[in-house]
Design a protein around this motif. Structure first.
Motif, PDB file in Angstrom:
ATOM      1  N   LEU A  19      23.324  34.631  49.275  1.00 30.93           N
ATOM      2  CA  LEU A  19      24.710  34.671  49.729  1.00 30.93           C
ATOM      3  C   LEU A  19      25.662  34.626  48.536  1.00 30.93           C
ATOM      4  CD1 LEU A  19      26.237  32.528  52.557  1.00 30.93           C
ATOM      5  CD2 LEU A  19      27.307  32.637  50.344  1.00 30.93           C
ATOM      6  N   LEU A  20      25.446  33.697  47.615  1.00 27.34           N
ATOM      7  CA  LEU A  20      26.317  33.564  46.444  1.00 27.34           C
ATOM      8  C   LEU A  20      26.229  34.791  45.534  1.00 27.34           C
ATOM      9  CD1 LEU A  20      25.693  29.788  45.665  1.00 27.34           C
ATOM     10  CD2 LEU A  20      27.715  30.819  46.739  1.00 27.34           C
ATOM     11  N   GLN A  21      25.037  35.349  45.393  1.00 27.70           N
ATOM     12  CA  GLN A  21      24.882  36.555  44.580  1.00 27.70           C
ATOM     13  C   GLN A  21      25.609  37.735  45.218  1.00 27.70           C
ATOM     14  OE1 GLN A  21      20.648  36.957  44.165  1.00 27.70           O
ATOM     15  NE2 GLN A  21      20.518  35.378  42.589  1.00 27.70           N
ATOM     16  N   ARG A  22      25.543  37.829  46.546  1.00 25.08           N
ATOM     17  CA  ARG A  22      26.228  38.920  47.239  1.00 25.08           C
ATOM     18  C   ARG A  22      27.737  38.790  47.056  1.00 25.08           C
ATOM     19  NH1 ARG A  22      24.629  43.576  48.300  1.00 25.08           N
ATOM     20  NH2 ARG A  22      22.779  42.686  49.222  1.00 25.08           N
ATOM     21  N   LEU A  23      28.259  37.565  47.150  1.00 21.58           N
ATOM     22  CA  LEU A  23      29.688  37.331  46.941  1.00 21.58           C
ATOM     23  C   LEU A  23      30.094  37.770  45.531  1.00 21.58           C
ATOM     24  CD1 LEU A  23      32.425  36.240  47.844  1.00 21.58           C
ATOM     25  CD2 LEU A  23      31.661  33.975  47.125  1.00 21.58           C
ATOM     26  N   GLU A  24      29.294  37.394  44.550  1.00 19.33           N
ATOM     27  CA  GLU A  24      29.577  37.790  43.173  1.00 19.33           C
ATOM     28  C   GLU A  24      29.564  39.311  43.025  1.00 19.33           C
ATOM     29  OE1 GLU A  24      28.118  36.490  38.764  1.00 19.33           O
ATOM     30  OE2 GLU A  24      26.539  36.888  40.223  1.00 19.33           O
ATOM     31  N   THR A  25      28.591  39.967  43.634  1.00 20.38           N
ATOM     32  CA  THR A  25      28.487  41.421  43.561  1.00 20.38           C
ATOM     33  C   THR A  25      29.705  42.097  44.177  1.00 20.38           C
ATOM     34  OG1 THR A  25      26.072  41.337  43.605  1.00 20.38           O
ATOM     35  CG2 THR A  25      27.087  43.419  44.259  1.00 20.38           C
ATOM     36  N   ILE A  26      30.133  41.613  45.342  1.00 15.56           N
ATOM     37  CA  ILE A  26      31.304  42.191  46.009  1.00 15.56           C
ATOM     38  C   ILE A  26      32.531  42.043  45.120  1.00 15.56           C
ATOM     39  CG2 ILE A  26      32.887  41.958  47.961  1.00 15.56           C
ATOM     40  CD1 ILE A  26      30.434  41.057  49.632  1.00 15.56           C
ATOM     41  N   LEU A  27      32.731  40.864  44.547  1.00 12.17           N
ATOM     42  CA  LEU A  27      33.879  40.638  43.672  1.00 12.17           C
ATOM     43  C   LEU A  27      33.837  41.555  42.449  1.00 12.17           C
ATOM     44  CD1 LEU A  27      34.182  36.755  43.751  1.00 12.17           C
ATOM     45  CD2 LEU A  27      35.910  38.399  44.510  1.00 12.17           C
ATOM     46  N   LEU A  28      32.687  41.625  41.793  1.00 12.81           N
ATOM     47  CA  LEU A  28      32.568  42.452  40.591  1.00 12.81           C
ATOM     48  C   LEU A  28      32.792  43.929  40.898  1.00 12.81           C
ATOM     49  CD1 LEU A  28      29.577  40.693  38.802  1.00 12.81           C
ATOM     50  CD2 LEU A  28      31.995  40.636  38.148  1.00 12.81           C
ATOM     51  N   GLN A  29      32.277  44.403  42.038  1.00 10.09           N
ATOM     52  CA  GLN A  29      32.488  45.801  42.421  1.00 10.09           C
ATOM     53  C   GLN A  29      33.968  46.072  42.670  1.00 10.09           C
ATOM     54  OE1 GLN A  29      29.813  46.239  45.747  1.00 10.09           O
ATOM     55  NE2 GLN A  29      28.252  47.218  44.482  1.00 10.09           N
ATOM     56  N   ALA A  30      34.617  45.172  43.396  1.00  6.09           N
ATOM     57  CA  ALA A  30      36.042  45.356  43.687  1.00  6.09           C
ATOM     58  C   ALA A  30      36.848  45.373  42.397  1.00  6.09           C
ATOM     59  CB  ALA A  30      36.536  44.237  44.616  1.00  6.09           C
ATOM     60  N   TRP A  31      36.565  44.455  41.499  1.00  5.45           N
ATOM     61  CA  TRP A  31      37.313  44.378  40.248  1.00  5.45           C
ATOM     62  C   TRP A  31      37.069  45.596  39.370  1.00  5.45           C
ATOM     63  CZ3 TRP A  31      35.594  38.666  39.413  1.00  5.45           C
ATOM     64  CH2 TRP A  31      36.335  37.839  40.269  1.00  5.45           C
ATOM     65  N   SER A  32      35.826  46.075  39.312  1.00  5.57           N
ATOM     66  CA  SER A  32      35.536  47.219  38.440  1.00  5.57           C
ATOM     67  C   SER A  32      36.089  48.513  39.018  1.00  5.57           C
ATOM     68  CB  SER A  32      34.030  47.341  38.193  1.00  5.57           C
ATOM     69  OG  SER A  32      33.359  47.746  39.365  1.00  5.57           O
ATOM     70  N   GLU A  33      36.120  48.642  40.351  1.00 12.53           N
ATOM     71  CA  GLU A  33      36.595  49.881  40.970  1.00 12.53           C
ATOM     72  C   GLU A  33      38.114  49.947  41.043  1.00 12.53           C
ATOM     73  OE1 GLU A  33      34.663  50.171  44.758  1.00 12.53           O
ATOM     74  OE2 GLU A  33      32.670  50.292  43.856  1.00 12.53           O
ATOM     75  N   THR A  34      38.758  48.833  41.366  1.00 13.92           N
ATOM     76  CA  THR A  34      40.195  48.885  41.645  1.00 13.92           C
ATOM     77  C   THR A  34      41.002  47.809  40.930  1.00 13.92           C
ATOM     78  OG1 THR A  34      40.002  47.433  43.561  1.00 13.92           O
ATOM     79  CG2 THR A  34      39.764  49.794  43.956  1.00 13.92           C
ATOM     80  N   GLY A  35      40.351  46.734  40.516  1.00 12.98           N
ATOM     81  CA  GLY A  35      41.072  45.622  39.909  1.00 12.98           C
ATOM     82  C   GLY A  35      41.643  44.652  40.926  1.00 12.98           C
TER      83      GLY A  35
END
Length: 77
Positions: A19-35
């Motif tokens: 769960l925590l890894q998925r949350l981190e992945t979602i955040l990192l993807q959002a930040w890298s794609e759009t900021g």
């Protein structure tokens, strides 16, 4: 972000680290794609020893974790 998809993780072996890894992945993807981005985390007790956790963003993930797992994580195990 990409069009919303629905992905469910309801494994028979609860895993708070997943769960925590998925949350981190979602955040990192959002930040890298759009900021920027929006993620909602909600949880509810649906059985005496189980907690349902739902991560909602561009993609949705659902996890079930146990009281024991929460206690172990709180104690650093």
């Amino acid at each position: 972000m990409a069009e919303a998809l629905v992905m469910l993780s309801q494994s028979t072996t609860p895993n708070i680290d997943e769960l925590l890894q998925r949350l981190e992945t979602i955040l990192l993807q959002a930040w890298s794609e759009t900021g920027f981005g929006h993620i909602e985390v909600s949880s509810e007790r649906f059985k005496e020893d189980k907690i349902r956790v739902i991560l909602q963003g561009s993609t949705h993930y659902r996890y079930v974790i146990t009281n024991q797992e929460v206690e172990q994580k709180m104690n650093g195990r």
